[in-house]
Write an enzyme that holds these catalytic residues in place. Structure first.
Site, PDB file in Angstrom:
ATOM      1  N   ARG A 172      38.251  47.569  54.776  1.00  0.00           N
ATOM      2  CA  ARG A 172      39.091  47.656  53.733  1.00  0.00           C
ATOM      3  C   ARG A 172      38.963  48.569  52.538  1.00  0.00           C
ATOM      4  NH1 ARG A 172      41.667  42.291  50.486  1.00  0.00           N
ATOM      5  NH2 ARG A 172      39.537  41.943  49.905  1.00  0.00           N
ATOM      6  N   ASP A 455      37.000  36.713  43.789  1.00  0.00           N
ATOM      7  CA  ASP A 455      36.806  38.207  43.862  1.00  0.00           C
ATOM      8  C   ASP A 455      37.930  38.647  42.877  1.00  0.00           C
ATOM      9  OD1 ASP A 455      39.547  37.852  44.909  1.00  0.00           O
ATOM     10  OD2 ASP A 455      38.804  38.612  46.868  1.00  0.00           O
TER      11      ASP A 455
END
Length: 534
Positions: A172, A455
C-alpha cells in the site's frame, strides 16, 4: 548509516536530501530512480490537478450540494457487459489478509502469520520518516529474496517460514495527497505515491514477477474514478517501460472516502485489466464522512466513535453496495480491518475474539470474499470464520447479491446513527489522538492503545470529531457545551494522565491541538505532522 549518496547513480534533475540506511543502494537503483523521474515529469501535474478537484467538490458540499451517483457515468453503471480481469495468481483466495507496517520484525511476523495476503503498509500503519520509507522497501526486497531475519534486544530470533507457506505481498503506497520531501525533481517535491510505487515496482516487484505473484498494490484514499484513471495510466506506463504485458500489475482500491462510495463501479471500470477488487476501508470512511459534511449541521453529526459500528444504517449501506458492485463485475470484495489485538487478560481476550468473530461472520454473510486483521494472533479466527462460508471455494464472487439496492439517500443517512455524544467520547478522542501522534512522530505508525491497533485513520477520526463537535457547539449528554476552553482543559487533563515526561508529549499535543481546534479544518492530520518530521 553506511550507504552514501555519492555512490548512487542519480538522474539529472533529481536531488535526494535524506541520509541513507545500510542497503539503500539495493532499492535506490538506477532503474528505480529513473522511473521516479519519469513518473514525476509525466504525471505529477495531473496529480496536483486531481487534488485541486477535491477542494472544488468539498466547496460544493459546504455550499449545500450533496454527493450523488454521477449522471455523466451512468452508461458505465448500466452496461452489463464489462468485467474486471480474473483474479491474479496468488490473489484467488483472500479469505484472510493481515495488515501491518514494513518494519523488519513486523514483516517477518506478518509473513509467518498464516494469512493468505499481507498488506505491506507504507501508508497509514507506517510513518513517512525517510528511514522508514527506504528501510521498508529494503525489508520487502529482502523478504522476497529470503534474506531477512531479526533478533530482538532480548535475544529472540525471527526467521521466515518455508516459501510455500508465505502469503502474497500486496503493497500500500501513500495516498495521492502525501509528498515525499526528501526527493526533489526539477526543484519540486515528489509524490509519496509515485515514489513508493516506483521503488517497489522496479526492485522487489520484479522479484515478485519472477515468482509469478505480482506486483500487487492497495490504493488508498482515492476520491474519484479520475484518480483511479491516473493510477491506471501510471501502471500502463510502468509496464511499457519494463516490457511487461498489460495487467501484470494488479490493484485493490480501498473505498475509504465518502465520494468514492458513489463511484465504485467507475473505479473498477477505470482499472479493469489492473483491478483486483475493492476493500471496505471503514475507519478512513468514517473520517471522510465527518470531513466532507463537517459544516452541514445536525444531519451529519456523528456520536461517539465507539457507537459508529458497521451495522448503523449508512455504514451497512456502504458495505452492502461494495459487495454487490464487486461481484457484479467479477471482482473481489474485501472486508474492513479488525483492530483488536490479543490480550493477556483472559476476559478481555475472550471479548475481543467474540467481537472479531461477530464482525467477520457478518462480512462473510454479506458476500465478502475475505477480510483484514491487524494482528497475526487474529489470523486463524478470521480464516476459520470465512472458511465456514467459503468451504473449499477460493471466494464467493458467484454470490451476486442481486437483492441489494442501495440509493444515494441510504449512503447519506448519517442522521439515523444511534448513540450519544459524551464527555468520555471526547476524552477518548483527545487521549488516543495524542498518544498515536507521539508514536507517529517518533517513527511508529501502528500502535496498540486500549486493546486496539490504532493507525493514522483512527487518529484522523479522533481529531475530526473534536473539530466538528467544537465547530457545531454541540451539547454533550452531560449538559456541558463543547467549547475551546473545554477541549483545552480536557487536553491538559488527559496528557497529565499519560506516562513519561511532559516534554515528550509536547510535540504531539501541539500537533493535535493545532488541527483539532483551529478555525480552519486541515484536510489531513498527517500533512502538518509530516512537516514537523526532519
Amino acid at each position: 548509516m553506511t550507504a552514501h549518496i555519492e555512490n548512487l547513480d542519480i538522474p539529472a534533475g533529481m536531488e535526494i536530501t535524506g541520509e541513507l540506511p545500510d542497503g539503500a543502494e539495493k532499492v535506490l537503483t538506477p532503474k528505480a530512480l529513473e522511473l521516479i523521474v519519469d513518473l514525476h515529469r509525466k504525471f505529477n501535474g495531473e496529480r496536483l490537478g486531481r487534488l485541486e478537484a477535491r477542494k472544488e467538490r468539498q466547496a460544493e458540499i459546504a455550499a449545500g450540494k450533496d454527493l450523488d451517483f454521477l449522471a455523466e457515468t451512468a452508461e458505465i453503471r448500466n452496461d452489463p457487459s464489462w468485467q474486471v480481469a480474473p483474479p491474479a495468481p496468488g490473489l484467488e483466495d483472500r479469505r484472510v489478509e493481515v495488515t501491518g507496517p514494513t518494519y523488519k520484525k513486523m514483516t517477518i511476523n506478518a509473513l509467518n502469520s498464516g494469512a493468505k495476503v499481507w498488506l505491506a503498509d507504507q501508508e497509514d500503519a507506517n510513518t513517512p520518516q525517510w528511514d522508514s520509507v527506504i528501510q521498508g522497501q529494503i525489508n520487502l526486497l529482502d523478504s522476497l529474496n529470503r534474506e531477512i531475519d531479526f533478533t530482538s534486544p532480548e535475544g529472540k530470533e525471527y526467521k521466515l517460514a518455508p516459501d510455500d507457506e508465505l502469503p502474497t505481498i500486496v503493497v500500500r503506497p501513500r495516498g495521492w495527497h502525501m509528498p515525499e520531501k526528501h526527493i526533489r525533481i526539477d526543484g519540486e517535491e515528489t509524490s509519496g505515491s509515485l515514489v513508493d510505487f516506483a521503488l517497489y515496482f522496479a526492485t522487489a516487484g520484479q522479484v515478485q514477477i519472477e515468482k509469478g505473484r505480482g506486483p500487487y498494490f492497495y490504493l488508498a484514499k482515492m476520491e474519484s474514478h479520475l484518480e483511479a484513471r491516473l493510477w491506471n495510466q501510471v501502471f500502463e506506463h510502468a509496464e511499457d517501460a519494463f516490457g511487461l504485458s498489460r495487467g501484470t500489475i494488479r490493484a485493490t482500491v480501498l473505498i475509504e472516502t465518502y465520494p468514492a462510495a458513489f463511484e465504485m463501479e467507475e473505479i473498477l471500470y477505470e482499472l479493469r485489466e489492473h483491478s483486483a477488487g475493492l476493500n471496505a476501508g471503514r475507519w478512513d470512511y468514517i473520517f471522510s464522512v465527518i470531513k466532507y459534511y463537517r459544516s452541514r449541521g445536525s444531519e451529519f453529526l456523528l456520536p461517539d466513535r465507539s457507537d459508529v459500528t458497521m451495522t448503523v444504517p449508512f455504514m451497512n449501506a456502504y458495505t452492502e453496495l461494495l459487495a454487490r458492485t464487486c461481484h457484479k463485475r467479477g471482482a473481489h470484495a474485501i472486508g474492513g480491518m479488525s483492530a483488536f489485538v490479543p490480550s493477556k487478560d483472559e476476559a478481555a481476550n475472550k471479548a475481543a475474539f467474540d467481537k472479531v468473530r461477530e464482525d467477520k461472520s457478518r462480512e462473510a454473510g454479506k458476500g465478502f470474499d475475505g477480510s483484514w486483521v491487524a494482528h497475526p494472533g487474529m489470523v486463524s479466527l478470521c480464516k476459520e470464520v470465512f472458511t465456514e462460508t467459503l468451504g473449499d471455494k477460493p471466494n464467493q464472487i458467484d454470490n451476486k447479491r442481486e437483492d441489494v439496492n442501495v440509493t444515494a439517500a441510504d449512503l447519506l443517512d448519517v442522521k439515523s446513527t444511534p448513540g450519544s455524544m459524551t464527555e468520555a467520547g471526547l476524552r477518548t478522542n483527545v487521549s488516543v489522538g495524542i498518544q498515536y501522534l507521539r508514536a507517529w512522530l517518533e517513527g511508529n505508525g501502528a500502535v496498540a492503545i486500549n486493546g486496539l491497533m490504532e493507525d493514522a485513520a483512527t487518529a484522523e477520526i479522533s481529531r475530526s470529531q473534536v473539530w466538528q463537535w467544537l465547530d457545531a457547539g454541540i451539547t454533550l449528554d452531560s449538559g456541558e457545551k463543547v467549547t475551546k476552553d473545554l477541549v483545552e482543559r480536557i487536553v491538559a487533563e488527559e496528557v497529565a494522565k499519560l506516562p513519561g515526561d511532559d516534554a515528550g508529549w509536547k510535540d504531539a499535543t501541539d500537533t493535535f491541538v493545532s488541527v483539532a481546534i483551529a478555525p480552519d479544518y486541515v484536510d489531513f492530520l498527517t500533512l502538518p505532522a509530516y512537516a514537523r518530521m526532519p
